[in-house]
Motif scaffolding. Structure first.
Motif, PDB file in Angstrom:
ATOM      1  N   VAL A   9       0.882  -1.167   0.000  1.00 32.31           N
ATOM      2  CA  VAL A   9       0.000   0.000   0.000  1.00 32.31           C
ATOM      3  C   VAL A   9       0.920   1.218   0.000  1.00 32.31           C
ATOM      4  O   VAL A   9       1.566   1.513   1.003  1.00 32.31           O
ATOM      5  CB  VAL A   9      -0.929   0.013   1.230  1.00 32.31           C
ATOM      6  N   LEU A  10       0.994   1.877  -1.149  1.00 31.40           N
ATOM      7  CA  LEU A  10       1.932   2.976  -1.328  1.00 31.40           C
ATOM      8  C   LEU A  10       1.167   4.290  -1.449  1.00 31.40           C
ATOM      9  O   LEU A  10       0.257   4.409  -2.278  1.00 31.40           O
ATOM     10  CB  LEU A  10       2.779   2.749  -2.575  1.00 31.40           C
ATOM     11  N   SER A  11       1.550   5.244  -0.647  1.00 28.93           N
ATOM     12  CA  SER A  11       0.900   6.555  -0.640  1.00 28.93           C
ATOM     13  C   SER A  11       1.936   7.620  -0.948  1.00 28.93           C
ATOM     14  O   SER A  11       3.040   7.603  -0.405  1.00 28.93           O
ATOM     15  CB  SER A  11       0.255   6.821   0.722  1.00 28.93           C
ATOM     16  N   HIS A  56       8.407  11.500  -2.164  1.00 26.83           N
ATOM     17  CA  HIS A  56       9.418  11.505  -3.218  1.00 26.83           C
ATOM     18  C   HIS A  56       9.090  10.489  -4.313  1.00 26.83           C
ATOM     19  O   HIS A  56       8.951   9.287  -4.047  1.00 26.83           O
ATOM     20  CB  HIS A  56      10.798  11.216  -2.624  1.00 26.83           C
ATOM     21  N   GLU A  57       9.015  10.967  -5.518  1.00 25.53           N
ATOM     22  CA  GLU A  57       8.643  10.150  -6.669  1.00 25.53           C
ATOM     23  C   GLU A  57       9.562   8.942  -6.851  1.00 25.53           C
ATOM     24  O   GLU A  57       9.089   7.823  -7.068  1.00 25.53           O
ATOM     25  CB  GLU A  57       8.666  11.041  -7.910  1.00 25.53           C
ATOM     26  N   GLY A  58      10.860   9.153  -6.766  1.00 28.06           N
ATOM     27  CA  GLY A  58      11.808   8.060  -6.970  1.00 28.06           C
ATOM     28  C   GLY A  58      11.668   6.956  -5.939  1.00 28.06           C
ATOM     29  O   GLY A  58      11.852   5.776  -6.251  1.00 28.06           O
ATOM     30  N   VAL A  59      11.331   7.324  -4.718  1.00 27.77           N
ATOM     31  CA  VAL A  59      11.120   6.320  -3.673  1.00 27.77           C
ATOM     32  C   VAL A  59       9.910   5.459  -4.023  1.00 27.77           C
ATOM     33  O   VAL A  59       9.948   4.229  -3.881  1.00 27.77           O
ATOM     34  CB  VAL A  59      10.954   6.995  -2.290  1.00 27.77           C
ATOM     35  N   LEU A  60       8.840   6.082  -4.506  1.00 21.54           N
ATOM     36  CA  LEU A  60       7.657   5.317  -4.917  1.00 21.54           C
ATOM     37  C   LEU A  60       8.002   4.348  -6.043  1.00 21.54           C
ATOM     38  O   LEU A  60       7.556   3.194  -6.047  1.00 21.54           O
ATOM     39  CB  LEU A  60       6.529   6.265  -5.334  1.00 21.54           C
ATOM     40  N   ILE A  61       8.820   4.795  -6.983  1.00 20.58           N
ATOM     41  CA  ILE A  61       9.256   3.923  -8.082  1.00 20.58           C
ATOM     42  C   ILE A  61      10.071   2.758  -7.533  1.00 20.58           C
ATOM     43  O   ILE A  61       9.853   1.598  -7.913  1.00 20.58           O
ATOM     44  CB  ILE A  61      10.042   4.728  -9.130  1.00 20.58           C
ATOM     45  N   ASP A  62      11.004   3.040  -6.627  1.00 24.05           N
ATOM     46  CA  ASP A  62      11.791   1.968  -6.018  1.00 24.05           C
ATOM     47  C   ASP A  62      10.886   0.952  -5.330  1.00 24.05           C
ATOM     48  O   ASP A  62      11.125  -0.256  -5.402  1.00 24.05           O
ATOM     49  CB  ASP A  62      12.791   2.532  -5.010  1.00 24.05           C
ATOM     50  N   ALA A  79      -1.009   7.855  -5.608  1.00 18.93           N
ATOM     51  CA  ALA A  79       0.172   8.627  -5.958  1.00 18.93           C
ATOM     52  C   ALA A  79      -0.002  10.120  -5.674  1.00 18.93           C
ATOM     53  O   ALA A  79       0.893  10.908  -5.986  1.00 18.93           O
ATOM     54  CB  ALA A  79       0.514   8.413  -7.432  1.00 18.93           C
ATOM     55  N   GLY A  80      -1.125  10.509  -5.068  1.00 12.65           N
ATOM     56  CA  GLY A  80      -1.353  11.915  -4.767  1.00 12.65           C
ATOM     57  C   GLY A  80      -1.202  12.752  -6.021  1.00 12.65           C
ATOM     58  O   GLY A  80      -1.638  12.363  -7.111  1.00 12.65           O
TER      59      GLY A  80
END
Length: 146
Positions: A9-11, A56-62, A79-80
């Protein structure tokens, strides 16, 4: 360690401020409240949730890549603001085998015109929006059926 299937669950950005951020739009539930309900629901569904938030966008991608490598059952992604701007997140979703379900507390289609475009939605397997915190629980139910 558990052998139960995991749902990430990614926010994304600003969701750490839920409960105080524009409650007339996003409600009074905090992200911790939502995560607690999801953990309870997941246990009833024979799942485990791994809940995370980053601005942070890159963290979500990781984390999307991690879900893929970990063999997650699904990802619930709110993804807000990146929903409407991030081709990089779109590409990350398209490049993994894990189904991603787009989640929003409010309904972007009933809000400002710039929110009507969802790069996440163009890659997601399903969408739940406009149900407040229940958008997450509806999405988790759907993930359990995958």
């Amino acid at each position: 360690m558990t052998d139960l299937p995991t749902v990430f669950v990614l926010s994304g950005p600003n969701l750490n401020l839920l409960g105080t951020r524009e409650p007339e739009i996003y409600g009074h539930d905090t992200l911790d409240d939502i995560h607690a309900r999801l953990a309870d629901q997941a246990a009833k569904l024979g799942l485990v949730v791994d809940c995370r938030q980053s601005n942070h966008e890159g963290v979500l991608i990781d984390w999307l890549h991690e879900a893929h490598h970990a063999g997650a059952k699904a990802v619930l992604l709110n993804a807000g603001g990146y929903t409407h701007t991030s081709i990089a997140l779109h590409d990350a979703i398209k490049s993994i085998k894990v189904p991603v379900i787009e989640v929003h507390l409010s309904d972007p289609m009933t809000r400002e015109p710039f929110r009507h475009t969802s790069y996440i939605g163009r890659a997601a397997a399903a969408h739940f929006a406009g149900h407040g915190a229940d958008s997450y629980t509806l999405a988790l139910d759907a993930a359990a059926r995958l």
